[in-house]
Structures are given as structure tokens and as C-alpha cells.
Design an enzyme around this catalytic site. Structure first.
Site, PDB file in Angstrom:
ATOM      1  N   LYS A   1       0.829  -1.209   0.000  1.00 51.57           N
ATOM      2  CA  LYS A   1       0.000   0.000   0.000  1.00 51.57           C
ATOM      3  C   LYS A   1       0.863   1.258   0.000  1.00 51.57           C
ATOM      4  O   LYS A   1       0.667   2.172  -0.790  1.00 51.57           O
ATOM      5  CB  LYS A   1      -0.925  -0.028   1.203  1.00 51.57           C
ATOM      6  CG  LYS A   1      -1.935   1.108   1.256  1.00 51.57           C
ATOM      7  CD  LYS A   1      -2.869   0.902   2.438  1.00 51.57           C
ATOM      8  CE  LYS A   1      -3.893   1.998   2.546  1.00 51.57           C
ATOM      9  NZ  LYS A   1      -4.817   1.773   3.676  1.00 51.57           N
TER      10      LYS A   1
ATOM     11  N   GLU B   1       9.785  -6.023   4.654  1.00 49.29           N
ATOM     12  CA  GLU B   1       9.898  -7.399   4.150  1.00 49.29           C
ATOM     13  C   GLU B   1       9.542  -7.476   2.673  1.00 49.29           C
ATOM     14  O   GLU B   1      10.219  -8.153   1.884  1.00 49.29           O
ATOM     15  CB  GLU B   1       8.979  -8.328   4.943  1.00 49.29           C
ATOM     16  CG  GLU B   1       9.244  -8.362   6.443  1.00 49.29           C
ATOM     17  CD  GLU B   1       8.268  -7.491   7.214  1.00 49.29           C
ATOM     18  OE1 GLU B   1       7.812  -7.940   8.274  1.00 49.29           O
ATOM     19  OE2 GLU B   1       7.967  -6.374   6.743  1.00 49.29           O
TER      20      GLU B   1
ATOM     21  N   GLY C   1      -5.394  -2.945   4.570  1.00 45.75           N
ATOM     22  CA  GLY C   1      -4.716  -4.052   3.899  1.00 45.75           C
ATOM     23  C   GLY C   1      -5.455  -5.364   3.984  1.00 45.75           C
ATOM     24  O   GLY C   1      -5.633  -6.066   2.986  1.00 45.75           O
ATOM     25  N   ARG C   2      -5.940  -5.711   5.187  1.00 46.99           N
ATOM     26  CA  ARG C   2      -6.607  -7.008   5.348  1.00 46.99           C
ATOM     27  C   ARG C   2      -8.009  -7.013   4.751  1.00 46.99           C
ATOM     28  O   ARG C   2      -8.639  -8.056   4.668  1.00 46.99           O
ATOM     29  CB  ARG C   2      -6.632  -7.390   6.824  1.00 46.99           C
ATOM     30  CG  ARG C   2      -7.303  -6.379   7.729  1.00 46.99           C
ATOM     31  CD  ARG C   2      -7.057  -6.702   9.195  1.00 46.99           C
ATOM     32  NE  ARG C   2      -7.555  -5.681  10.096  1.00 46.99           N
ATOM     33  CZ  ARG C   2      -6.885  -4.574  10.419  1.00 46.99           C
ATOM     34  NH1 ARG C   2      -5.691  -4.352   9.888  1.00 46.99           N
ATOM     35  NH2 ARG C   2      -7.390  -3.707  11.267  1.00 46.99           N
TER      36      ARG C   2
ATOM     37  N   GLU D   1      -6.051  -9.093  13.946  1.00 49.46           N
ATOM     38  CA  GLU D   1      -5.471  -7.779  13.713  1.00 49.46           C
ATOM     39  C   GLU D   1      -6.540  -6.697  13.817  1.00 49.46           C
ATOM     40  O   GLU D   1      -6.257  -5.572  14.211  1.00 49.46           O
ATOM     41  CB  GLU D   1      -4.789  -7.724  12.339  1.00 49.46           C
ATOM     42  CG  GLU D   1      -3.900  -6.506  12.167  1.00 49.46           C
ATOM     43  CD  GLU D   1      -3.004  -6.599  10.946  1.00 49.46           C
ATOM     44  OE1 GLU D   1      -1.842  -7.045  11.088  1.00 49.46           O
ATOM     45  OE2 GLU D   1      -3.451  -6.237   9.844  1.00 49.46           O
TER      46      GLU D   1
ATOM     47  N   HIS E   1      -7.860 -34.933  13.170  1.00 48.31           N
ATOM     48  CA  HIS E   1      -6.696 -35.697  13.602  1.00 48.31           C
ATOM     49  C   HIS E   1      -5.585 -34.790  14.106  1.00 48.31           C
ATOM     50  O   HIS E   1      -4.449 -35.244  14.281  1.00 48.31           O
ATOM     51  CB  HIS E   1      -6.198 -36.574  12.452  1.00 48.31           C
ATOM     52  CG  HIS E   1      -7.220 -37.563  11.999  1.00 48.31           C
ATOM     53  ND1 HIS E   1      -7.354 -38.819  12.559  1.00 48.31           N
ATOM     54  CD2 HIS E   1      -8.200 -37.467  11.054  1.00 48.31           C
ATOM     55  CE1 HIS E   1      -8.355 -39.464  11.971  1.00 48.31           C
ATOM     56  NE2 HIS E   1      -8.886 -38.664  11.058  1.00 48.31           N
TER      57      HIS E   1
ATOM     58  N   LYS F   1       8.216  -3.871  14.448  1.00 54.99           N
ATOM     59  CA  LYS F   1       8.883  -3.347  13.246  1.00 54.99           C
ATOM     60  C   LYS F   1       9.982  -2.350  13.629  1.00 54.99           C
ATOM     61  O   LYS F   1      11.081  -2.354  13.056  1.00 54.99           O
ATOM     62  CB  LYS F   1       7.865  -2.668  12.333  1.00 54.99           C
ATOM     63  CG  LYS F   1       6.873  -3.600  11.661  1.00 54.99           C
ATOM     64  CD  LYS F   1       5.942  -2.801  10.765  1.00 54.99           C
ATOM     65  CE  LYS F   1       4.929  -3.683  10.055  1.00 54.99           C
ATOM     66  NZ  LYS F   1       4.031  -2.902   9.183  1.00 54.99           N
TER      67      LYS F   1
END
Length: 610
Positions: free
Chosen positions: A168, A174, A228-229, A315, A348, A474
Site C-alpha cells: 500500500k 519485508e 490491507g486485510r 489484527e 486428527h 517493526k
């Protein structure tokens, strides 16, 4: 939940002003007060005839035309790539798409792409026009771990690869490091001129993207009123989907999300599915005290749904204070942990705990039809029926359990009765779609959980659209990065001063610097600084192209020494014999238990160490 409980929860919603808050979000008001922003993600999948206004001046600005301008840009570009009209730097067709992003710039798009990978319509579209028995490939690079980058490009030819960088702000550390890493892979094969032909960007900051080398016409915009999400319906998700599956499939996904948006905005609270899911979640956490919830989709296609919802929920609502800054009670949003795994694998993995350990509310998601139906001769049921038998059985088992009397009636030995008893009375929610997983249903599912999370946040009074909790880590990572750079530059195995951190972190950093410097000289290509990403292209290996990266760090002679296991002459590869209380260790690997025991015996604890 009884009908009386439902009635009371609807009363809670009205008392909380839920209906007004939903409409305020749709009106483009600043429902993200800490950043002064709207949350208009519903506008991203709006029909061209719809209107979503962002307050500005007297009348506001309708953002829907802006959205469709970007969608048209996505459609034009993706069709040119898919048809071969837009080609790579050497004239080859671009059949591989690598999406570079992290968090909200990755998880949602990866969820949708995985969901559609085996949908017959989407799968056919992925192979459309390719020929020679090949098909398009879509991969996602998120983790800054270099192994992820290696894995993502393995087997790919740079000349056939298009890279989509999603950030964005175009400042995410990263993402930009991964983008530079892949950029070097492209440049090593084709030169600097390849960047404009092989890298595009989705960003709200076109200037930064262009300064990175992306051609101005290949930056796809989105806006600060999209978190963003919540951005899967923007170019961040639609561009990768359109490149892989074509724009018709991408538009079907948007239509599914729009279908739930309209339901959410127009349906009364007591029949509104996202509202009811949100109220149930609030009931289970704030009133019944459940601190976790699980999401189990009985569809392999939805393998990435739970990771997306984890971020979306935690978040958004994992906050310690309400939107007005007042601390939240412990039973509120800050206590809810979400996790999941596809069924029947989940059974499982963690269902033992669900049935006989901690009670955890579960969302079960199932589909009436399979993307890839199988019915074997002689089998009583089809494979999908077997899957769905478990889907229907597990909520019953959680709800009803089995009593000691029932176990004895089944002839279970008395000594085993306590071990096999299941108390039941464990909550679950069941969502059954009357179709297979396809683009439309995937869009519905996405919007359903987006709105469930927003409803929870509105009821709790938190801001579901900021995420300051990710910032401190960060900031500290930047300090560590600066320390690592300084220590590497100082040489001597990174023995330069490491300071300004808590004592535990200082010691770990020193150990890391020593160990990583020792290994870099001995582990060979791909382990130390200067290694480049692999290329499995025969033409690359035969031509010798792409080796410039290791030549810059010592050239072929050093590379031969690395292959032979000889130490590197680089000064920071020298090891120290002893370092600030850590035991000296030989060059060979030692068992972790031995290391821990020797360290525990020789490191003197400092005041305040835990």
C-alpha cells in the site's frame, strides 16, 4: 443459543447502535478514528450503478467510478498478458506470476487463489491459450526468509515470469527486500531493462513504485480508505486472480462478495447472517468466556481460509482499548484467539482437545458439491459424501457428547469409561453452501467473515480498522537490522559491540553473529551473503548468465572454494574463540542439548534476566 438469547443479543445490537454504525461505514464516515479514515472496502466490489460516497466538500466524492477505472486497467493489462500481446523483455510469453506482499497484501489473495485452483471453470481458464500441455502458475512470496524466495522461483524461467509487488505504501520492509531479491534475479538474467517489462505494482504510492523501476502504466492504485486485510477485492487481489484465471472469474468473485454486502446492508438484524455470526461470537466470548474459536472448512480448496480469517479477526479486534482509548475488560475482544485447519485433517490434529479438553466454539463450513467429485465402484458413498459425513457428525458430537451410561450400554469396560466419556454441550456454528467452492461462493465467504469481524468490533466498541500492535516489533527490527549491518561491517565474526538491547537479546545477537559467520564460509552456495536465487532454466545454465551476484562477492575462484568447503577470505567470516560468556564451540555442529547444557553451565546470569 436459545431464541430468548437471540432476542436479547438483537437488543444488545440495537443498544450498541449497530445499525447506525453499519450505515456509517457504508456512508464513508471515518469509522477508523485513530487514523481518520473510512473503511469503504464494500465499494471495491460495487456494481457500476452503485454509489459509495467519501465525505468531501458539500456533497462527497463517489468512489465507485475510481474503483471501476482501476478494474478496467486490471482487465486490459491481464488480458494483454494472457493473450501474449504483452510479453517479457526477451519476447517470451509471461506464464508465471509471482505475487510479492505480506499480511493483508498476501493472505486474502492467497486464500482466494487456492480456493479456485481446482474449480473447473477457473482451472480451465488458467490453461486457456497456453498450449503445449503447459498452464499458468501463480505463487505468493511473503516470508522474508530467503528459503521462501528460493522455493517460489524454483523451476521458473525469469524470462517467463511476471512479478506483482503489492504494498500500500511501498515502504513495507519485508516486501521491499523480497522485491529487490526477485528484481536481482530478473536483472541477473536479462539486465536492468527487464524490470519495466517484468515487474508491476499495486500501491497507493505510484511515485515510490515508479522509482523502484515499475513503468508508470503498470502501477495499479488503491486508496487509504481500504485497509490491507480488507483489500482482497481491490487490485491487490483482483490483479493476481485476473492474470491467473481471467477477468470473468475475478468478476464472479466480486459478485459473490457484493451479494453478501447487499444482504448485510439491507436485511433486518434478526435475519442478517453476518450480524448473527458476529453476535454469536460476542455471546461466546464476552458472556460465556470462551477465549478461542476455531474455523474448520470441510474443503481442501479452503486450506488458506483460516490463515486469512486469523489476520482479519485478530489484527482487527485484538485490541487492549476501545476506540475512545479506555481499557477493555479482559473478556472482550483482546482475549479471542482464532485458528483453524481444513476438515478432516483438523479432526486428527486438535479435535481431541475440542471434545475432551478445553471447550472451543467452532465454525464448520461445508459445501453440497465437490470441485472434483470421485465415486469408486463398490464404495457405499462417494468421496465427498465421506467428507460430509464427518462434517455433519462432528457438530453433533460436540453438542451431545456421550454419557457414562451410554458407554456402559455399548459394553465399554468400566476402567475405560472415564477416558471415553465426552461431556458435550460445546458450541458450534454450521454453514452449508448449496454448491461447490467456486468464485461466487468464495466471494460470499470472504465478505461474510469481513462483516462478522466488523460487527464484533462495533459491538465491543473497538476500532477494527487500525493495527498499531504490529508497529513496535517493526521499530525494534529496524534497530536490530542496523546492529547486524554494523557488526557485519566491523568483521571479526561480528564481535563488534552489541549494545542497546536487553541483556538476553544482546547475548542471543552475539551468538547469532558468531554462528552465522562461521557457517557462511563452509556451507557453500546459497548460504552466505551474495548468493542469488536459483534458475532451473537449461538456457541459463548453459549460457552462464545470472552469475553476476556471486562474482561481485569474490567471483568464480571464491565460488570454487565454497564448493570445496574452504574458509572464505572475507573478514567477517573469521570466528572468535570465546565471546562474552558463551562457551567456545568447534566448527562442527553440536547437538542442541549439549549446547544448552554447556551454555547454562557457563553463562553468568545478569540482574533482571528471566
Amino acid at each position: 443459543m436459545t431464541l430468548e438469547t437471540k432476542r436479547m443479543l438483537i437488543g444488545l445490537a440495537r443498544a450498541s447502535g449497530l445499525e447506525e454504525r453499519i450505515q456509517a461505514m457504508a456512508r464513508g464516515e471515518a469509522v477508523n478514528p485513530t487514523e481518520g479514515r473510512a473503511a469503504l472496502h464494500m465499494a471495491l466490489r460495487a456494481d457500476p450503478t452503485d454509489s459509495f460516497l467519501l465525505p468531501s466538500g458539500a456533497d462527497g466524492v463517489d468512489v465507485v467510478p475510481l474503483v471501476h477505472e482501476v478494474l478496467s486497467h486490471v482487465e486490459d493489462f491481464s488480458e494483454r498478458v494472457r493473450s501474449g500481446a504483452f510479453r517479457g523483455h526477451t519476447g517470451r510469453r509471461l506464464l508465471n506470476v509471482l505475487v510479492v506482499g505480506i499480511g493483508g497484501s498476501y493472505l486474502g489473495a492467497d486464500f482466494v487463489a487456492t480456493a479456485l485452483a481446482h474449480d473447473p471453470e477457473a482451472e480451465a481458464a488458467a490453461a486457456e491459450g497456453v498450449g503445449d500441455g503447459r498452464r499458468r502458475e501463480l505463487r505468493f512470496l511473503a516470508n522474508v526468509d530467503p528459503v521462501d524466495a528460493h522455493a517460489c522461483v524454483r523451476g521458473w524461467d525469469p524470462e517467463e515470469t511476471l512479478v506483482v509487488v503489492i504494498s500500500k505504501t511501498f515502504t513495507t520492509a519485508e516486501t521491499l527486500l523480497n522485491a529487490r531479491t526477485v528484481r536481482s534475479w530478473l536483472v541477473g538474467r536479462m539486465g536492468e531493462g527487464a524490470v519495466r517489462d517484468h515487474m508491476v505494482a499495486v500501491s497507493a504510492d505510484a511515485e515510490r513504485a515508479e522509482s523502484f523501476g515499475v513503468a508508470p502504466g503498470n502501477v495499479f492504485g488503491f486508496w487509504d480508505w481500504v485497509g490491507g486485510r480488507y483489500s482482497v477485492s481491490s487490485a491487490a487481489g483482483v490483479l493476481p486472480l485476473a492474470l491467473q484465471f481471467g477477468m470473468p472469474v475475478a468478476r464472479a468473485f466480486l459478485a459473490g462478495a457484493r451479494d453478501v454486502d447487499r444482504h448485510f446492508l439491507t436485511t433486518p438484524l434478526d435475519a442478517n447472517l453476518p450480524v448473527l455470526l458476529g453476535l454469536l461470537a460476542v455471546w461466546q466470548s464476552s458472556f460465556q468466556g470462551y477465549g478461542t474459536r476455531a474455523l474448520v472448512a470441510y474443503s481442501r480448496a479452503l486450506a488458506k481460509l483460516a490463515p486469512h480469517v486469523q489476520q482479519l479477526a485478530m489484527e482487527s479486534n485484538g485490541k487492549r482499548v476501545a476506540a475512545d482509548g479506555t481499557p477493555l475488560p479482559r473478556a472482550e475482544a483482546s482475549e479471542v484467539v482464532e485458528f483453524g485447519e481444513p476438515g478432516t485433517n483438523a479432526q486428527h490434529s486438535f479435535f481431541q482437545l475440542l471434545h475432551q479438553g478445553r471447550a472451543v466454539p467452532v465454525d464448520f463450513v461445508g459445501f453440497a458439491r465437490s470441485q472434483a467429485p470421485v465415486r469408486l465402484p463398490g464404495e457405499a458413498v462417494a468421496n465427498h459424501d465421506e467428507l460430509m459425513a464427518n462434517f455433519f457428525a462432528q457438530p453433533d458430537a460436540l453438542a451431545v457428547g456421550i454419557t457414562a451410561a451410554q458407554l456402559r450400554a455399548q459394553g465399554v469396560p468400566e476402567a475405560l469409561v472415564p477416558h471415553r466419556l465426552m461431556p458435550g454441550d460445546r458450541p458450534s456454528t454450521v454453514l452449508l453452501f448449496d454448491r461447490a467452492v467456486d468464485a461466487f461462493a468464495t466471494g460470499q465467504l470472504l465478505a461474510l467473515y469481513e462483516h462478522r469481524v466488523a460487527v464484533q468490533g462495533f459491538i465491543w466498541g473497538v476500532n477494527s480498522f487500525d493495527q498499531f500492535g504490529v508497529e513496535l516489533g517493526k521499530q525494534l527490527a529496524r534497530r536490530v537490522r542496523e546492529q547486524l549491518a554494523a557488526s557485519r561491517a566491523a568483521g571479526r565474526g561480528g564481535e563488534g559491540a552489541v549494545e542497546g538491547f536487553n541483556p538476553s537479546t544482546e547475548r542471543l545477537l552475539k551468538r547469532y553473529l558468531r554462528a552465522s559467520s562461521q557457517k557462511a564460509s563452509a556451507a557453500g552456495p546459497g548460504s552466505g551473503s551474495g548468493s542469488s536465487l536459483p534458475s532451473d532454466s537449461p538456457s541459463l545454465k548453459e549460457s552462464g548468465a545470472g552469475r553476476s551476484a556471486h562474482e561481485e562477492h569474490g567471483g568464480p575462484a571464491l565460488e570454487e572454494k565454497r564448493r570445496a568447503g574452504e574458509p572464505s577470505p572475507h573478514p567477517h567470516h573469521h570466528r572468535a574463540d570465546h565471546h562474552e560468556g558463551f562457551p567456545a564451540t568447534p566448527e562442527r555442529d553440536i547437538p542442541i542439548r549439549t549446547f544448552l547444557e554447556s551454555t547454562a553451565a557457563r553463562v553468568d546470569p545478569r540482574p533482571g534476566d528471566q
